[in-house]
Structure formats: C-alpha cells, structure tokens
Design an enzyme around this catalytic site. Sequence first.
Site, PDB file in Angstrom:
ATOM      1  N   CYS A  88       0.564  -0.951   0.378  1.00 54.05           N
ATOM      2  CA  CYS A  88       0.098  -0.436   0.579  1.00 54.05           C
ATOM      3  C   CYS A  88       1.230   1.479  -0.256  1.00 54.05           C
ATOM      4  CB  CYS A  88      -1.367  -0.106   1.236  1.00 54.05           C
ATOM      5  SG  CYS A  88      -2.921   1.399   1.042  1.00 54.05           S
TER       6      CYS A  88
ATOM      7  N   CYS B 207      -6.519   0.950  -0.481  1.00 50.28           N
ATOM      8  CA  CYS B 207      -5.494  -0.744  -0.569  1.00 50.28           C
ATOM      9  C   CYS B 207      -6.485  -1.597  -0.145  1.00 50.28           C
ATOM     10  CB  CYS B 207      -4.515  -0.124   0.559  1.00 50.28           C
ATOM     11  SG  CYS B 207      -3.352   1.275   0.009  1.00 50.28           S
TER      12      CYS B 207
ATOM     13  N   CYS C 182     -19.179  24.454  13.181  1.00 49.23           N
ATOM     14  CA  CYS C 182     -17.215  23.809  13.978  1.00 49.23           C
ATOM     15  C   CYS C 182     -16.795  25.140  14.301  1.00 49.23           C
ATOM     16  CB  CYS C 182     -16.137  23.395  12.448  1.00 49.23           C
ATOM     17  SG  CYS C 182     -16.565  21.790  11.977  1.00 49.23           S
TER      18      CYS C 182
ATOM     19  N   CYS D 182     -17.295  25.914  18.339  1.00 47.76           N
ATOM     20  CA  CYS D 182     -16.821  25.849  19.466  1.00 47.76           C
ATOM     21  C   CYS D 182     -15.515  26.462  19.382  1.00 47.76           C
ATOM     22  CB  CYS D 182     -17.021  24.838  19.080  1.00 47.76           C
ATOM     23  SG  CYS D 182     -18.874  24.084  20.037  1.00 47.76           S
ATOM     24  N   HIS D 183     -14.957  26.612  17.615  1.00 49.68           N
ATOM     25  CA  HIS D 183     -13.448  26.316  17.712  1.00 49.68           C
ATOM     26  C   HIS D 183     -12.692  27.960  16.809  1.00 49.68           C
ATOM     27  CE1 HIS D 183     -13.343  22.325  19.549  1.00 49.68           C
ATOM     28  NE2 HIS D 183     -14.259  21.772  18.831  1.00 49.68           N
TER      29      HIS D 183
ATOM     30  N   ARG E 267     -13.548  11.631  15.186  1.00 51.38           N
ATOM     31  CA  ARG E 267     -13.304  12.838  16.077  1.00 51.38           C
ATOM     32  C   ARG E 267     -14.376  13.529  15.380  1.00 51.38           C
ATOM     33  NH1 ARG E 267     -14.560  15.010  21.056  1.00 51.38           N
ATOM     34  NH2 ARG E 267     -15.937  15.159  19.765  1.00 51.38           N
TER      35      ARG E 267
ATOM     36  N   CYS F  62     -18.144  15.577  16.230  1.00 49.63           N
ATOM     37  CA  CYS F  62     -17.975  17.111  16.254  1.00 49.63           C
ATOM     38  C   CYS F  62     -20.114  17.033  15.349  1.00 49.63           C
ATOM     39  CB  CYS F  62     -17.620  17.646  15.986  1.00 49.63           C
ATOM     40  SG  CYS F  62     -16.231  17.730  16.292  1.00 49.63           S
TER      41      CYS F  62
END
Length: 268
Positions: free
Chosen positions: A68, A104, A177, A180-181, A225, A229
Amino acid sequence: MNTKRLGVAGAVLLCALTAALAQTSSTDEIAKYRQMLADGNPAELWEMRGEELWKTKAGPGKVSLERCDLGKGAGIVKGAYVELPRFFKDTGKVMDLEQRLVYCRMTLQGISREEAVKTPFGAAGKQSTIEPLVAYITSESRGMKMATPTAHPLEKRAYETGKQMFYYRGGSHDFACATCHSADGQRIRLQELPNILNKANAQAAYTTWPAYRVSQGEVRTMQHRLNDCFRQQRFPEPMYASEAITAITMFLAKNAEGGVYAGPALKR
C-alpha cells in the site's frame, strides 16, 4: 455608598472567581491524570495489532498491505501520516489516511467496499480493523513535524472546501465547527475547546489524534472525532471515508503545520 449593591457585586465576583479556579483545578487534575497514564497508554496494544494486520495476508487476493502506497512509496509508513491528506495520482483524488486504507484494502486485498468500511469504529465485542491500522501507521510518524502538502490544485481545493465546511452553519442548532473552535478560552463543562484558527491550538489538537479514549476503552481516529463533532452539531453523520471528511481533515492538518506529531495520545 450603596453597601448592599457592593455586597451583591462582591458575591457575584466571588462566584466567578470560584468557578474559574474550579475550572483551572479540574484542567490541571485532568492533565496530571493523563501524565500518570502516559507511560502505559493502552493505544500501544492497538499499534501492535495494527502492525500485525498491516503485514498479514488477507482478502481474496491473499496479500498484505505492505504494498500500500501512503504517499511515500509502496509499504513505507515512516513519516507518511504527517504528509496526509495528499493528492494521489493513481486515484486522481486527495485522500486522508482512512480513505487511503479503504482503497488499498479494496485494490490490493480484493475485498469489497462494503467489507472495507465495515465496523470502522470498534465497540465491546466488535473489533475494528481500521482503528488498529491507523494507530500503527500514525505511530510511525511520532516526533515528526506536520507537513501536509497543498501544492497540487486539488489539494488547494480540498483545503478551501474544508475551510468552507468549518464555517458552514446549519442543523437544528445553527452551529458550525467555528461556533466552538474559532475563539480562545472556550469550553464545554470540563472540556477545553481548542481554537483551530490559533496555530498553537491547532497543532496541539490535531497532533494528538488518533487517541485512546479512556471513557470509551477504544482508540478513536480522526474520522470518529469529526463524526462526533457533526453529531453534537445535530448534523447528519457523514459517510465513512467520504471526500467531505477528507476536505475538513485537510483544513485541520494544514492549520497544524509545523506541529510535532505526538499520537496516538490519551484522552478522557
């Protein structure tokens, strides 16, 4: 002088200071807890299993993933993760690590896409193949600096698409997004919310994923993750290994450029 008003104001100030101290204390305690477990991070078990899966012949093709190409040549994992996502000539697409692993497994091992994306996230009694592979491959870039390429036109487009997604508001809560960030000092309960537009914050956040989640007893990848969110924003869950997720990952990875990769890490 209105002593009663001063008394109320003083009480409010005292409450604010107490809350701030409690938050700081909680953050410090969480940091200490992580440090205590750092030398025995369970993610190491996923890394070992991932290396075994990487080298094991599987699928109808009865071949391993050692052919791969993750961007640095067939089978080379050392330093591959810090240069992902990136453009791949063989697909004509920008791909992140999880998307590339699916590719792959399909093209080398001969398994179907349905099988390749089956159980991307592990649970009790239901192991994932992807999570340990990601843990192993990312661990091979530990200590190296993030250097996600954006020279190719499609890499630039992926970055810009990811940036648009970062600011896009929607869902029942009209969140993005960026809600909050995109500011310093924000948190939800005990959870600090990194400002992804702040380079130091972006580096600290991105370079510690994937991570072993103590609360879940599993290694969680960047895809997981981001899915979480979107769930918290009340957005529909993205398709696994989709181009949309690759785009926002490109935006996050580029913002973390120069940061030293330290994953798989340990999270609450």
